[in-house]
Write a protein that holds these residues in place. Sequence first.
Motif, PDB file in Angstrom:
ATOM      1  N   GLU A 112       1.077  -1.057   0.202  1.00  0.00           N
ATOM      2  CA  GLU A 112       0.030  -0.171  -0.031  1.00  0.00           C
ATOM      3  C   GLU A 112       1.091   1.562  -0.261  1.00  0.00           C
ATOM      4  O   GLU A 112       1.673   1.292   0.553  1.00  0.00           O
ATOM      5  N   GLU A 113       0.327   2.449  -0.624  1.00  0.00           N
ATOM      6  CA  GLU A 113       1.196   3.681  -0.697  1.00  0.00           C
ATOM      7  C   GLU A 113       1.506   3.955   0.617  1.00  0.00           C
ATOM      8  O   GLU A 113       0.831   3.722   1.675  1.00  0.00           O
ATOM      9  N   GLY A 114       2.476   4.601   1.206  1.00  0.00           N
ATOM     10  CA  GLY A 114       2.938   4.735   2.456  1.00  0.00           C
ATOM     11  C   GLY A 114       3.203   3.539   3.766  1.00  0.00           C
ATOM     12  O   GLY A 114       3.557   3.781   5.358  1.00  0.00           O
ATOM     13  N   ALA A 115       3.732   2.012   3.171  1.00  0.00           N
ATOM     14  CA  ALA A 115       4.131   1.423   3.777  1.00  0.00           C
ATOM     15  C   ALA A 115       5.181   1.621   4.051  1.00  0.00           C
ATOM     16  O   ALA A 115       6.559   2.637   3.402  1.00  0.00           O
ATOM     17  N   GLY A 116       5.137   0.954   5.989  1.00  0.00           N
ATOM     18  CA  GLY A 116       6.942   1.670   6.241  1.00  0.00           C
ATOM     19  C   GLY A 116       7.594   0.323   6.126  1.00  0.00           C
ATOM     20  O   GLY A 116       6.561  -0.216   5.656  1.00  0.00           O
ATOM     21  N   CYS A 117       8.363   0.590   6.982  1.00  0.00           N
ATOM     22  CA  CYS A 117       9.985   0.345   6.723  1.00  0.00           C
ATOM     23  C   CYS A 117       9.425  -2.144   7.283  1.00  0.00           C
ATOM     24  O   CYS A 117      10.035  -2.624   6.911  1.00  0.00           O
ATOM     25  N   THR A 118       8.701  -1.911   8.923  1.00  0.00           N
ATOM     26  CA  THR A 118       8.215  -3.119   8.321  1.00  0.00           C
ATOM     27  C   THR A 118       7.719  -3.769   7.614  1.00  0.00           C
ATOM     28  O   THR A 118       7.727  -5.072   7.569  1.00  0.00           O
ATOM     29  N   GLU A 119       6.524  -2.785   7.306  1.00  0.00           N
ATOM     30  CA  GLU A 119       5.695  -3.902   6.002  1.00  0.00           C
ATOM     31  C   GLU A 119       6.826  -4.384   4.746  1.00  0.00           C
ATOM     32  O   GLU A 119       6.029  -5.345   4.269  1.00  0.00           O
ATOM     33  N   ILE A 120       7.659  -2.942   4.477  1.00  0.00           N
ATOM     34  CA  ILE A 120       7.709  -3.524   2.837  1.00  0.00           C
ATOM     35  C   ILE A 120       9.040  -4.417   3.415  1.00  0.00           C
ATOM     36  O   ILE A 120       8.849  -5.463   2.422  1.00  0.00           O
TER      37      ILE A 120
END
Length: 46
Positions: A28-36
């Motif tokens: 999703e747009e705006g995903a953070g480091c953990t999500e990536i």
Amino acid sequence: MSMAHSPDCKPEPTEDDDSDDSHLDGLEEGAGCTEIWEHLAEKRDE
């Protein structure tokens, strides 16, 4: 002091941007480091 790595820095892609970011498809747009990181780890396991 450069602000290039500021959390608010959201560079827009340019027409000559040939980078392959297909490995980020599905995030999703705006995903953070953990999500990536989790997304990449799941792709690696597949």
